[in-house]
Design an enzyme around this catalytic site. Sequence first.
Site, PDB file in Angstrom:
ATOM      1  CG  ASN A 163      -0.213  -0.095   2.500  1.00 42.83           C
ATOM      2  OD1 ASN A 163       0.522   0.813   2.852  1.00 42.83           O
ATOM      3  ND2 ASN A 163      -0.387  -1.195   3.228  1.00 42.83           N
ATOM      4  CG  ASP A 217      -6.687  -5.341   6.322  1.00 43.61           C
ATOM      5  OD1 ASP A 217      -6.075  -5.307   7.410  1.00 43.61           O
ATOM      6  OD2 ASP A 217      -7.352  -4.379   5.888  1.00 43.61           O
ATOM      7  CE  LYS A 274       9.000 -11.803 -13.900  1.00 42.50           C
ATOM      8  NZ  LYS A 274       9.023 -11.828 -15.339  1.00 42.50           N
ATOM      9  CG  PHE A 320      -2.670   5.427  13.391  1.00 44.83           C
ATOM     10  CD1 PHE A 320      -1.951   5.212  14.557  1.00 44.83           C
ATOM     11  CD2 PHE A 320      -2.508   6.634  12.730  1.00 44.83           C
ATOM     12  CE1 PHE A 320      -1.095   6.182  15.053  1.00 44.83           C
ATOM     13  CE2 PHE A 320      -1.652   7.607  13.210  1.00 44.83           C
ATOM     14  CZ  PHE A 320      -0.945   7.379  14.379  1.00 44.83           C
ATOM     15  CE  LYS A 342      -8.169  -0.371  13.263  1.00 45.88           C
ATOM     16  NZ  LYS A 342      -7.410   0.197  12.169  1.00 45.88           N
TER      17      LYS A 342
END
Length: 405
Positions: free
Chosen positions: A211, A280, A290, A324, A338
Amino acid sequence: MRFSTLSSKKILLGVTGSIAAYKAVELVRELSRQGASVTVVATKNAGEFIGAVTFHAVSGSAVYTDLFGMPAEPAPHINLPRQADAVVIAPATANFIGKMAHGIADDLLSTIVLAAQKPILVCPAMNSAMYEHPAMKGNLEQLRKYGYRIVEPETGPLACGDEGPGRLAEPSTICEAVKIVLEKKDLQGQKILVTAGPTEEPIDPVRFISNRSSGKMGDSLARVAKRRGAEVVLISGPTCLSKPWGIEFVPVRTAAEMYKAVLSYFDWATIVIKAAAVADYGLSTVLPQKLKKGTPDLSLKLTRTPDILKELGKRKKRQILVGFAAESKNLIAEARRKLQEKNLDLIVANDITVPGAGFGFDTNQVNIITADGEVFDSPLLDKEEIAYIILDKVLEVLQRSRGKS
Ligand SMILES: Cc1cc2nc3c(=O)[nH]c(=O)nc-3n(C[C@H](O)[C@H](O)[C@H](O)COP(=O)(O)O)c2cc1C
């Protein structure tokens, strides 16, 4: 940046006769950029490497070199350190370190060092053979005993063509060391575990899922916590940031590695701040070869990675646990959910749709929610300033929890 530890601080920078003296110019600029005013005192031999005019131009004030002969400043060795908040010797030659270790005061800078009743930071720079000489080791040990802080040189190519330890620490590192010395120590005694950055979940030997987390928020939290007196461990996924000075740094790559590392430090910590953007989902089986281009469509089966925060929430005993939540809708409601679900003491929510906030930016805008239901909204600020605000709130929660127990 609106706030800096170095705002209005006065730094006396001593420059000695090393080939690295040119880097002191960059250091003056960096300290000044962060709000400090810098007075340069140079040894006679420093003048062989860099002229007083250069330092005068970048610091905005005259450079001091002589102990005698200044009618306006009859005792500069007493008055200059008296006016300073800290004395930094960068670069510090082998010769000058030897003089400091033995209390020799035969020029302005060495006399200032003896007279100064302020924190003294020493940043050695020299050839590796000189740095590794037993005399140097003994002299540095002596300086540590005097309470001086040593900002160790880096290892790498040296000006003389050799390679090894002896390169002057980077100006940004020296600045960080000065901040650590000058910051108030309201987190003294705390052991803070911070996580930062993204994780990389491998697909095959060359590809991965990740990310856009830059690691800057966690990095700022770790640095600021260290400045404020905490012992800090930073566990970070892959980022472009350099390892922060004076902080134990644990590099990890995958969510599974992050999980293992975090759990191994959990019992040690008094405060845990999970700023990392942990994936996640990942592949349960990484392809050994590969992946070749073949069919027009490709499906990969992803499975859940371990929920680190939830696990910490279950295991929590005395720790303050901070999470966070980066959300693109229903920010506060999602963050509250959360906070409860993961048994957190505080959650830092950020709306990633706000321009300049969240992943990849140098700035952030956050809503801090405590388990007591308090909500604090910050303006859009530099991530370092946000780190100060988050740690202020953590300290409040800590003090309240002490009051309850
Ligand atoms: C080209 C050159 C580069 C030098 N670089 C260094 C250095 O990086 N570190 C060091 O300890 N001495 C270095 N020296 C030796 C010092 O300049 C010498 O020991 C001098 O006496 C130091 O004076 P000071 O400590 O009063 O400034 C260098 C000398 C020359 C000629």
